[in-house]
Design an enzyme around this catalytic site. Sequence first.
Site, short mmCIF file in Angstrom:
data_model
loop_
_atom_site.label_atom_id
_atom_site.label_comp_id
_atom_site.label_asym_id
_atom_site.label_seq_id
_atom_site.Cartn_x
_atom_site.Cartn_y
_atom_site.Cartn_z
N ARG A 51 107.50 127.44 -9.50
CA ARG A 51 106.46 126.74 -10.27
C ARG A 51 105.40 126.09 -9.38
NH1 ARG A 51 107.96 125.86 -15.41
NH2 ARG A 51 106.41 124.22 -15.56
N LYS B 27 104.15 130.16 -10.78
CA LYS B 27 104.61 131.08 -11.81
C LYS B 27 104.12 130.69 -13.19
CE LYS B 27 107.19 134.43 -13.33
NZ LYS B 27 106.60 135.75 -13.10
N LYS C 123 98.40 142.91 -8.95
CA LYS C 123 99.63 142.80 -8.17
C LYS C 123 99.32 142.81 -6.69
CE LYS C 123 101.80 141.58 -10.41
NZ LYS C 123 101.65 141.40 -11.82
N GLU D 97 96.21 145.98 -13.68
CA GLU D 97 97.47 145.33 -13.32
C GLU D 97 97.87 145.67 -11.88
OE1 GLU D 97 99.12 143.00 -14.34
OE2 GLU D 97 101.15 143.23 -13.59
N ASN E 162 104.08 116.51 -13.85
CA ASN E 162 103.60 117.89 -13.92
C ASN E 162 102.52 117.90 -14.98
OD1 ASN E 162 103.26 120.67 -14.18
ND2 ASN E 162 105.07 120.89 -15.50
N GLY E 163 101.29 118.24 -14.59
CA GLY E 163 100.20 118.27 -15.56
C GLY E 163 98.95 117.65 -14.97
N TRP F 166 102.38 121.94 -7.13
CA TRP F 166 101.24 122.85 -7.06
C TRP F 166 100.02 121.95 -7.21
CZ3 TRP F 166 97.06 124.36 -10.03
CH2 TRP F 166 96.44 125.57 -9.65
N GLU G 57 97.61 139.54 -5.43
CA GLU G 57 98.53 138.39 -5.44
C GLU G 57 99.49 138.42 -4.26
OE1 GLU G 57 99.96 136.82 -9.59
OE2 GLU G 57 100.22 138.98 -9.55
N HIS H 217 78.90 153.14 -12.10
CA HIS H 217 77.85 152.16 -12.40
C HIS H 217 77.86 150.98 -11.44
CE1 HIS H 217 76.97 154.39 -16.05
NE2 HIS H 217 78.28 154.49 -16.20
N CYS I 126 104.18 122.93 -11.00
CA CYS I 126 105.02 121.84 -10.51
C CYS I 126 106.39 121.93 -11.19
CB CYS I 126 104.47 120.44 -10.77
SG CYS I 126 102.87 120.15 -10.01
#
Length: 612
Positions: A27, A607, A489, A485, A100-101, A74, A492, A508, A2
């Site tokens: 955000r 983010k 990427k 990574e 925000n929270g 968000w 996302e 395995h 947020c």
Amino acid sequence: MCGIVGYTGHREAYPIIIKGLKRLEYRGYDSTGVALNNGSGLNVYKKKGKVAELEEAVIGKDLHAHIGIGHTRWATHGEPSDRNAHPHQSASGKLAMIHNGIIENYTQLKKELISKGYYFESDTDTEVLLNFIEEIRKNNQCDLEEAVRIALKRVTGAYVILLIDEDDPATIIAARKGSPLVIGIGKGEHFLGSDASPMLEYTKEVVYVNDYELAIVKPDELILKNLGNEKLTPYVQKLDLELAAIEKGGYEHFMLKEIVEQPQTIYDCLRGRLDPIEGTITMSGIQQYAEQIMNANRIVIVACGTSWHAGLVAEYIFEELCRINVEVEYASEFRYRNPVINKGDVILAISQSGETADTLVAIENAKSKGAILLGVVNVVGSSIARTSHAGAYTHAGPEIGVASTKAFTAQLAVLTMIALKIGYLKGSIPQERYMNLLNELQQVPEKVAWILKHSAPIKAMAEKYKDARDFLYLGRGYNFPVALEGALKLKEISYIHAEGYPAAEMKHGPIALVDDQLPVVFVATRDAYHEKVMSNMQEIKARKGKLIAVITEGDTATAELCDDYIEVPEADEIVAPMLSVVPLQLLAYYIGVAKELDVDKPRNLAKSVTVE
Ligand code: M6R
């Protein structure tokens, strides 16, 4: 998550707030809203969707005001919808609040309020807190500031809140615990934001509000207090950030801009620290704690997401160069596990934003148990940076694209320098290898530039593989975290399911996925494990998987095995991850673009993850 913006002063508030929200959209971006007070009442406009959608919805409405608050959301409590978007208004309609929270005990507070006759328009914890504040103000016959203070003493969870009152068209009340809040100081005006980006063109003087502080913000006055109602002296800092750094600079997306910036950002990170001629690494924060790090029983790295992957690379590097036992922990697990922390343990937090809630709480817990805290952080002045005893900034500049790219390579550069410095002081790196690695590090920016220059085939590869349903990413040793990574990427940005795995471990289980439809990306640069990785590639080829690999320039033997390959310059395996990750960032980017997705703002993500 947020983004929050506030303004009080002599200018029109709405354009400042909207511009600020656009900068903070990274955000959170599932709904947007503003509340404005024009002196004769509150105007609240909110809408599901991005800031641009709100802008359309308010055409023709009364937007005049010199004070206002704005929010980009968000979702945590309640789906993204007009109803759940912030700002929320109190039952009387007199107060408007953004948040925000997460208010953890909101269910209990809601029950109390319902028993007093309150009902709720939204599913949010924010509306509960707001009405709780209103109820206290009514019951205690106190002013808003006092009501906020009393309410926050009852609240558990994390918050930044901004409140405006219909009857006070000059004042914003703000408070923080666990989520970031910056106040910009202008002439006869104040700006509030989740970070400094909304205020950059107006002021360079800012105050970072700390946890459990409350700010009473008027055009000409900023009063800072603790929750005990004691006045505090605001610590005014100068911002070292230019507007250009947060703009796209001609690129189609921030993500591409940030990938392309990497030669410069890695260079900026090394500059002034690394001196391969003198054979020195200057990092004052690390120097200060060098003895403790050298003699640490173990280093525990805590981080999330991409930063956690950087931590995994660091584990290999520290163990190799410093001969110190390293553990890499997901911050979200570490914080709740009652971990054993002994005197002499060093906790190293890695974070781009410096605000990731899980990482922050994990290190606060460790600090209370007597550990030494080091931070490798990108955002200057952020909570993790301030909580750490010492550390090193990554100096990658603002990273706006939700997918982390340049922050990762800068983290690797910093972590490598720390390991080299400690290993050298400890005498665990032979002198010749030390000098050689300093040179290798110095060459990384130009090698990354080489990769970018030769990256055109990646776009064509993206077209070829964009419709795959799954991807597998494999690597060994230093390249294993790079595989993780690369997979992160891709998922996302493109919403394609992708898994990263240690190449040998593939036998395995994940090998069952392999058929002639599955692209398998190997990070197969020449290193100590290369022969073994080639055998793993053969195993995939024998099962008709589509082989894509990042290989060392001129390695024709590996190239011949592949359906497609991307070359990177030869490098020591310790610095190789900074190179091999770049083609994987580009592959994810171009696949996202080929699928016509919003690569800078992928669905469901934010983010800065300031909720747990
Ligand atoms: O700001 P931080 O580095 O603490 O953030 C950690 C993760 O949330 C972050 O790396 C996330 O995984 C990114 N979206 C990865 O691209």
